[in-house]
Design a protein around this motif. Structure first.
Motif, PDB file in Angstrom:
ATOM      1  N   ARG A 216       0.828  -1.207   0.000  1.00 18.65           N
ATOM      2  CA  ARG A 216       0.000   0.000   0.000  1.00 18.65           C
ATOM      3  C   ARG A 216       0.865   1.261   0.000  1.00 18.65           C
ATOM      4  NH1 ARG A 216      -5.522  -0.964   1.526  1.00 18.65           N
ATOM      5  NH2 ARG A 216      -5.664   1.271   1.858  1.00 18.65           N
ATOM      6  N   SER A 217       2.015   1.156   0.658  1.00 24.25           N
ATOM      7  CA  SER A 217       2.865   2.343   0.757  1.00 24.25           C
ATOM      8  C   SER A 217       3.403   2.759  -0.618  1.00 24.25           C
ATOM      9  CB  SER A 217       4.018   2.095   1.732  1.00 24.25           C
ATOM     10  OG  SER A 217       4.948   1.213   1.155  1.00 24.25           O
ATOM     11  N   LEU A 218       3.251   1.901  -1.616  1.00 22.18           N
ATOM     12  CA  LEU A 218       3.771   2.201  -2.950  1.00 22.18           C
ATOM     13  C   LEU A 218       2.720   2.817  -3.866  1.00 22.18           C
ATOM     14  CD1 LEU A 218       5.640  -1.172  -3.417  1.00 22.18           C
ATOM     15  CD2 LEU A 218       6.703   1.061  -3.058  1.00 22.18           C
ATOM     16  N   SER A 219       1.487   2.930  -3.396  1.00 19.01           N
ATOM     17  CA  SER A 219       0.397   3.379  -4.267  1.00 19.01           C
ATOM     18  C   SER A 219       0.616   4.800  -4.771  1.00 19.01           C
ATOM     19  CB  SER A 219      -0.926   3.305  -3.512  1.00 19.01           C
ATOM     20  OG  SER A 219      -1.922   4.007  -4.233  1.00 19.01           O
ATOM     21  N   PRO A 220       0.535   5.001  -6.091  1.00 23.63           N
ATOM     22  CA  PRO A 220       0.691   6.357  -6.635  1.00 23.63           C
ATOM     23  C   PRO A 220      -0.412   7.305  -6.155  1.00 23.63           C
ATOM     24  CG  PRO A 220       0.552   4.718  -8.411  1.00 23.63           C
ATOM     25  CD  PRO A 220       0.325   3.996  -7.129  1.00 23.63           C
ATOM     26  N   ARG A 221      -1.539   6.767  -5.746  1.00 22.96           N
ATOM     27  CA  ARG A 221      -2.624   7.635  -5.261  1.00 22.96           C
ATOM     28  C   ARG A 221      -2.629   7.724  -3.738  1.00 22.96           C
ATOM     29  NH1 ARG A 221      -8.181   5.864  -7.777  1.00 22.96           N
ATOM     30  NH2 ARG A 221      -7.375   3.760  -7.358  1.00 22.96           N
ATOM     31  N   GLY A 222      -1.544   7.277  -3.118  1.00 22.38           N
ATOM     32  CA  GLY A 222      -1.462   7.384  -1.665  1.00 22.38           C
ATOM     33  C   GLY A 222      -1.903   6.107  -0.981  1.00 22.38           C
ATOM     34  N   LYS A 223      -1.350   5.933   0.214  1.00 20.44           N
ATOM     35  CA  LYS A 223      -1.532   4.691   0.945  1.00 20.44           C
ATOM     36  C   LYS A 223      -2.994   4.363   1.251  1.00 20.44           C
ATOM     37  CE  LYS A 223       0.752   2.287   4.675  1.00 20.44           C
ATOM     38  NZ  LYS A 223       1.877   2.249   5.582  1.00 20.44           N
ATOM     39  N   ASP A 224      -3.787   5.424   1.494  1.00 20.56           N
ATOM     40  CA  ASP A 224      -5.169   5.178   1.903  1.00 20.56           C
ATOM     41  C   ASP A 224      -6.094   4.959   0.719  1.00 20.56           C
ATOM     42  OD1 ASP A 224      -4.428   5.407   4.537  1.00 20.56           O
ATOM     43  OD2 ASP A 224      -4.603   7.603   4.466  1.00 20.56           O
ATOM     44  N   ASN A 225      -5.502   5.068  -0.466  1.00 16.44           N
ATOM     45  CA  ASN A 225      -6.322   4.948  -1.656  1.00 16.44           C
ATOM     46  C   ASN A 225      -5.627   3.982  -2.599  1.00 16.44           C
ATOM     47  OD1 ASN A 225      -8.365   5.408  -3.382  1.00 16.44           O
ATOM     48  ND2 ASN A 225      -7.810   7.543  -3.848  1.00 16.44           N
ATOM     49  N   ALA A 226      -5.460   2.747  -2.100  1.00 18.47           N
ATOM     50  CA  ALA A 226      -4.626   1.820  -2.859  1.00 18.47           C
ATOM     51  C   ALA A 226      -5.415   0.583  -3.240  1.00 18.47           C
ATOM     52  CB  ALA A 226      -3.406   1.426  -2.021  1.00 18.47           C
ATOM     53  N   GLU A 227      -5.585   0.383  -4.546  1.00 11.79           N
ATOM     54  CA  GLU A 227      -6.168  -0.865  -5.029  1.00 11.79           C
ATOM     55  C   GLU A 227      -5.002  -1.796  -5.362  1.00 11.79           C
ATOM     56  OE1 GLU A 227      -9.526  -1.664  -5.427  1.00 11.79           O
ATOM     57  OE2 GLU A 227      -9.001  -3.673  -6.168  1.00 11.79           O
ATOM     58  N   VAL A 228      -4.846  -2.824  -4.519  1.00 14.22           N
ATOM     59  CA  VAL A 228      -3.726  -3.749  -4.669  1.00 14.22           C
ATOM     60  C   VAL A 228      -4.237  -5.043  -5.286  1.00 14.22           C
ATOM     61  CG1 VAL A 228      -1.995  -5.086  -3.395  1.00 14.22           C
ATOM     62  CG2 VAL A 228      -2.594  -2.772  -2.622  1.00 14.22           C
ATOM     63  N   VAL A 229      -3.501  -5.614  -6.230  1.00 11.45           N
ATOM     64  CA  VAL A 229      -3.871  -6.939  -6.721  1.00 11.45           C
ATOM     65  C   VAL A 229      -2.658  -7.857  -6.695  1.00 11.45           C
ATOM     66  CG1 VAL A 229      -5.640  -6.020  -8.288  1.00 11.45           C
ATOM     67  CG2 VAL A 229      -3.378  -6.554  -9.191  1.00 11.45           C
ATOM     68  N   VAL A 230      -2.930  -9.165  -6.566  1.00 13.25           N
ATOM     69  CA  VAL A 230      -1.905 -10.182  -6.755  1.00 13.25           C
ATOM     70  C   VAL A 230      -2.081 -10.705  -8.173  1.00 13.25           C
ATOM     71  CG1 VAL A 230      -1.026 -12.429  -6.023  1.00 13.25           C
ATOM     72  CG2 VAL A 230      -1.909 -10.822  -4.316  1.00 13.25           C
ATOM     73  N   LEU A 231      -1.025 -10.643  -8.965  1.00 11.88           N
ATOM     74  CA  LEU A 231      -1.100 -11.113 -10.357  1.00 11.88           C
ATOM     75  C   LEU A 231      -0.546 -12.528 -10.454  1.00 11.88           C
ATOM     76  CD1 LEU A 231      -1.447 -10.788 -13.433  1.00 11.88           C
ATOM     77  CD2 LEU A 231       0.723  -9.569 -13.480  1.00 11.88           C
ATOM     78  N   PRO A 439      14.526 -17.562   4.673  1.00 17.23           N
ATOM     79  CA  PRO A 439      13.779 -16.501   5.345  1.00 17.23           C
ATOM     80  C   PRO A 439      13.295 -15.480   4.310  1.00 17.23           C
ATOM     81  CG  PRO A 439      16.044 -16.663   6.174  1.00 17.23           C
ATOM     82  CD  PRO A 439      15.971 -17.404   4.883  1.00 17.23           C
ATOM     83  N   PHE A 440      12.272 -14.714   4.698  1.00 16.36           N
ATOM     84  CA  PHE A 440      11.688 -13.738   3.783  1.00 16.36           C
ATOM     85  C   PHE A 440      11.910 -12.315   4.292  1.00 16.36           C
ATOM     86  CE2 PHE A 440       9.673 -17.729   3.031  1.00 16.36           C
ATOM     87  CZ  PHE A 440       9.656 -17.792   1.649  1.00 16.36           C
ATOM     88  N   VAL A 441      12.317 -11.456   3.370  1.00 17.42           N
ATOM     89  CA  VAL A 441      12.664 -10.088   3.731  1.00 17.42           C
ATOM     90  C   VAL A 441      11.710  -9.146   3.000  1.00 17.42           C
ATOM     91  CG1 VAL A 441      14.533  -8.392   3.806  1.00 17.42           C
ATOM     92  CG2 VAL A 441      15.078 -10.844   3.808  1.00 17.42           C
ATOM     93  N   ILE A 442      11.077  -8.252   3.746  1.00 17.58           N
ATOM     94  CA  ILE A 442      10.179  -7.273   3.138  1.00 17.58           C
ATOM     95  C   ILE A 442      10.831  -5.895   3.216  1.00 17.58           C
ATOM     96  CG2 ILE A 442       7.960  -6.084   3.379  1.00 17.58           C
ATOM     97  CD1 ILE A 442       6.737  -8.619   4.320  1.00 17.58           C
ATOM     98  N   TYR A 443      10.901  -5.228   2.081  1.00 16.60           N
ATOM     99  CA  TYR A 443      11.512  -3.899   2.035  1.00 16.60           C
ATOM    100  C   TYR A 443      10.412  -2.907   1.674  1.00 16.60           C
ATOM    101  CZ  TYR A 443      15.469  -0.652   1.178  1.00 16.60           C
ATOM    102  OH  TYR A 443      16.382   0.369   1.232  1.00 16.60           O
ATOM    103  N   GLY A 444       9.842  -2.297   2.692  1.00 19.78           N
ATOM    104  CA  GLY A 444       8.814  -1.284   2.457  1.00 19.78           C
ATOM    105  C   GLY A 444       9.345   0.035   2.937  1.00 19.78           C
ATOM    106  N   GLU A 445       8.688   0.598   3.967  1.00 20.95           N
ATOM    107  CA  GLU A 445       9.219   1.838   4.513  1.00 20.95           C
ATOM    108  C   GLU A 445      10.539   1.586   5.251  1.00 20.95           C
ATOM    109  OE1 GLU A 445       5.145   4.468   4.757  1.00 20.95           O
ATOM    110  OE2 GLU A 445       5.362   2.711   6.031  1.00 20.95           O
TER     111      GLU A 445
END
Lengths: 482, 314
Positions: A216-231, A439-445
């Protein structure tokens, strides 16, 4: 890497046993578990093994093996009851080592697709990059949000004969296995709740929440307005279970390429009520298939125009296109240098010694010692395109010599590392099997490593191949909080 | 929701219903044969079943044009044949495959149930289904499918997804009920003199039983089985959940939830179907021919399906 002299040639090697000490008593952190197993007896393990099988079958925790019938062969996820335990101290090193590595690899990617300082400074030979199948010229000059390419990494670790954790390979494209990490915990907790009484085990099941937050933090329309899909490539993909699992856990749409359309550089979902804008695509298909307009034109799995939408900043792609060059096995031997170059630090976790087939001296040494080597094709994964020296025939070795000579850039070799062992419950007996850890690493904020991972087990006695497509199993992996 | 997922929800429930209804179809045929007073050739016994499922061609394609139609072969064709996409095995498999595609829309309980069902049906159908084993197998299958209905009703969120589920289920039910009623037509047509005979009684009773409507019909019409009453009941009974009217009305409610704004084709197809049922009676249907009525109904149902595909699933 010319470390031939003095490296163990033919002396017998014994792999590290995670469960037992050298004198065959359980290591301190396994003792409570061992006492419990001894107190309840092996009959109860038999019952529990059966229960766990049933649970996995009912829940449809499966992976698909390719080929043969048109119905696709779905196999039940193989699970071993005995957990693998990692102490807090060991984990601290793994965690800081992985964070360091992922940070450096992302700086490296950003540099490769912009200024290429690392090449100009002579740290990495240019041909290594330009000949890499996964270096994408098409995206030169584009910097994704925050300069992050690999939001999700799965890094494979093994333990050397002395128990030291080494990096075996980086998986930076579409690493899979995280759903099985969580399912293993769910099953272990349900079947063996009493195991958990004796330990303080750190949780792993918040992974989807961390992932969603990063996406969500990557959404161009902002975090609170994020339509996320798994492809997903679709229901016949070997990791389809994982794709549905993640979509469901995050509460987002699971879409295929044909569910989306790009208009004026904006990506939309085709829904029953019309088109709906998409902000973030967690794609589980390779670069090659992502956009038929840019990469492989025969791909029916991707979304035409998605790269232009990404370039325009209208949609986020996770992981970013072009990430694959950083986990190219020919780049792998340079990762310690990459860490030193960008961070000015010594690598916390070491690589497995690696020979480059482009180097004549290395190559000759490998050809002279093939029975003790693993030879890997640089852009294959899943245990395909690989020669396992100790199990190879003279003919197979000759074939590999020819292949290597034909295209040296395409191969690397490593001395066989006898992966560490652990006890497993196999048909009524506790037996040792080899294993690794992803192990799994997540790189967000920021960068986060989920305390745990997927432990893969080579179920065949003596085998060193842990891939599930080739008869591998798995264990719940515990990281202790103290 | 995603068009593709809507399509899968719709087909998931269609295949679910189809598996159960196919079992009903064979069951009623087996019952008829049990009651038959004279010798019938194997072919006479089973050919109608192939006719109403429009699969004569596929049958000869799979087993050869000269292949005898007998109970063993037919049971195989209809229960376990992989080459028949409407066999019970294929229906349950596609039921599960579609559930797998829509897995992030259905509840965990639903998924586990359909997954278990597929494994157990696939297991049971590894050995050939004989006439003796058929009935207990069908009973089990129908019970399991009803259990899935119950789990769905109790665990799934209402709204668009659920409405596509209902739409698929009742589309299939209406289709199969019309076909089951047609079996009766195929079987008795050759000999109209038997209407009202003891044989006729058993046949209508078997028909109602296979639609789980025997007791309900009895309570409403008391004694006897007038053909007219039975047809009235199966076509038009508002309160019987397997009647054609009930199915069409439920589909209407589902469509309302999904929304028909800007979906003229679907709206038109639905109202044509509805009108067909409202402006007639069982007497009129008999007068102009039950078979023709059912054929017309199936065509209109097909139109509605095509409209849904165009308006929602693409």
């Amino acid at each position: 890497m010319n470390n031939h002299n003095g490296s163990s040639g033919n002396k017998p090697r014994i792999s590290f046993h995670e469960f037992y000490d050298d004198d065959f008593t359980p290591r301190a952190h396994y003792r409570p578990l061992w006492d419990h197993i001894r107190a309840t007896g092996q009959n109860s393990l038999e019952v529990k093994a059966h229960e766990s099988q049933l649970a996995l079958q009912t829940e449809g925790v499966t992976f698909t093996v390719y080929g043969e019938s048109d119905e696709g062969i779905e196999r039940i996820w193989p699970f071993d009851l005995i957990p693998r335990i990692i102490t807090a101290m060991e984990w601290e090193k793994i965690e800081s080592g992985l964070k360091q590595r992922v940070k450096a690899l992302n700086l490296f990617l950003n540099d490769l697709y912009t200024d290429q300082k690392i090449i100009k400074d002579g740290v990495i030979p240019p041909e290594l990059i330009y000949q890499g199948k996964d270096f994408r010229r098409e995206i030169m000059g584009i910097t994704p949000p925050q300069g992050i390419y690999t939001h999700i990494s799965g890094i494979d670790l093994i333990r050397a004969e002395d128990g030291e954790y080494l990096i075996l390979e980086d998986n930076l494209r579409t690493p899979s296995g995280v759903s099985y990490m969580i399912e293993n915990r769910v099953i272990e907790r349900r079947i063996m709740p009493e195991f958990f009484d004796k330990y303080r085990v750190r949780r792993v099941d918040h992974y989807p929440a961390l992932l969603l937050d990063a996406l969500r933090s990557l959404s161009p329309r902002g975090k609170d307005n994020a339509e996320v899909v798994v492809l997903t490539p679709g229901v016949y993909n070997s990791a389809y279970f994982e794709h549905t699992f993640l979509a469901k856990e995050m509460g987002v749409e699971l879409a295929e390429g044909r569910d989306m359309v790009t208009i004026n550089d904006i990506v939309y979902l085709k829904t029953t009520t019309g088109l709906q804008r998409v902000d973030v695509i967690y794609r589980r298909i390779d670069d090659d298939f992502l956009d038929p307009l840019i990469f492989r034109s025969d791909s029916t799995l991707g979304i035409a125009g998605v790269i232009n939408a990404w370039r325009a900043g209208n949609v986020a792609l996770v992981n970013a296109p072009g990430s694959g060059i950083a986990d190219d096995k020919a780049v792998y031997p340079y990762v310690p240098d990459i860490i030193r170059y960008y961070l000015g630090q010594q690598p916390i976790l070491k690589n497995v010694p690696t020979y480059q087939m482009t180097n004549q001296q290395d190559r000759e040494y490998v050809f002279d010692n093939m029975e003790g080597m693993v030879i890997k094709a640089v852009s294959e994964s899943g245990g395909y395109g690989m020669l396992m020296g100790p199990a190879s025939t003279p003919q197979l070795r000759r074939e590999f010599v020819d292949k290597v000579l034909e295209n040296p850039r395409n191969y690397i070799a490593q001395p066989v590392v006898y992966l560490s062992r652990h006890i497993c419950y196999m048909d009524g007996e506790l037996e040792a099997r080899h294993l690794d850890l992803r192990p799994f690493v997540i790189y967000g904020e920021d960068i986060q490593v989920v305390p745990g991972g997927l432990t893969r087990v080579a179920l065949r006695k003596g085998s060193l191949v842990v891939n599930s497509s080739q008869g591998g199993g798995s264990k719940d992996t515990w990281v202790l909080s103290e | 929701m995603l068009s593709r997922i809507a399509d899968s929800m719709y087909w998931m429930s269609r295949y679910q219903e189809r598996a159960g209804e196919t079992a009903r179809l064979v069951e009623i045929n087996l019952l008829y044969l049990l009651e038959a007073e004279e010798d019938m050739s194997e072919e006479d016994k089973w050919l109608p079943l192939l006719k109403i499922s429009s699969s004569e061609e596929l049958f000869s394609e799979l087993y050869g044009a000269e292949a005898l139609i007998n109970s063993q072969r037919l049971l195989q064709f209809i229960s376990s044949e992989r080459g028949n996409s409407n066999s019970i095995r294929s229906s349950v498999r596609l039921f599960r495959e579609n559930a797998r595609v829509a897995r992030d829309r259905i509840s965990k309980e639903m998924w586990e149930m359909v997954n278990e069902l597929w494994m157990s049906i696939n297991d049971r159908l590894r050995s050939p289904l004989t006439a003796e084993k058929a009935r207990p197998f069908f009973v089990l299958l129908r019970n399991e499918i009803s259990r899935f209905d119950g789990i769905t009703a109790n665990t799934m969120m209402r709204g668009e997804s659920y409405s596509f589920y209902e739409l698929g289920a009742f589309m299939e039910r209406a289709d199969m009920t019309a076909r089951i009623l047609d079996v009766k037509y195929h079987l008795i047509l050759p000999d109209l003199s038997r209407v009202g005979s003891a044989l006729d009684y058993y046949q209508w009773a078997a028909l109602l039983k296979s639609l789980s409507g025997f007791e309900a019909f009895r309570r409403k019409y008391h004694a006897g089985f007038r053909a007219l009453d039975v047809v009235e009941f199966i076509l038009f009974e508002r309160d019987f959940p397997r009647s054609i009217f009930f199915s069409v009305e439920t589909m209407g409610r589902a469509l309302k939830t999904i929304g028909l704004e800007n979906k003229e084709r679907t709206a038109g197809a639905y109202f044509a179907l509805r009108e067909m049922l409202e402006n007639t009676t069982a007497e009129l249907v008999f007068a102009s021919g039950l078979h023709e009525f059912l054929e017309d109904f199936l065509t209109k149902l097909g139109d509605l399906h095509a409209a849904l595909s165009e308006d929602f699933f693409q």
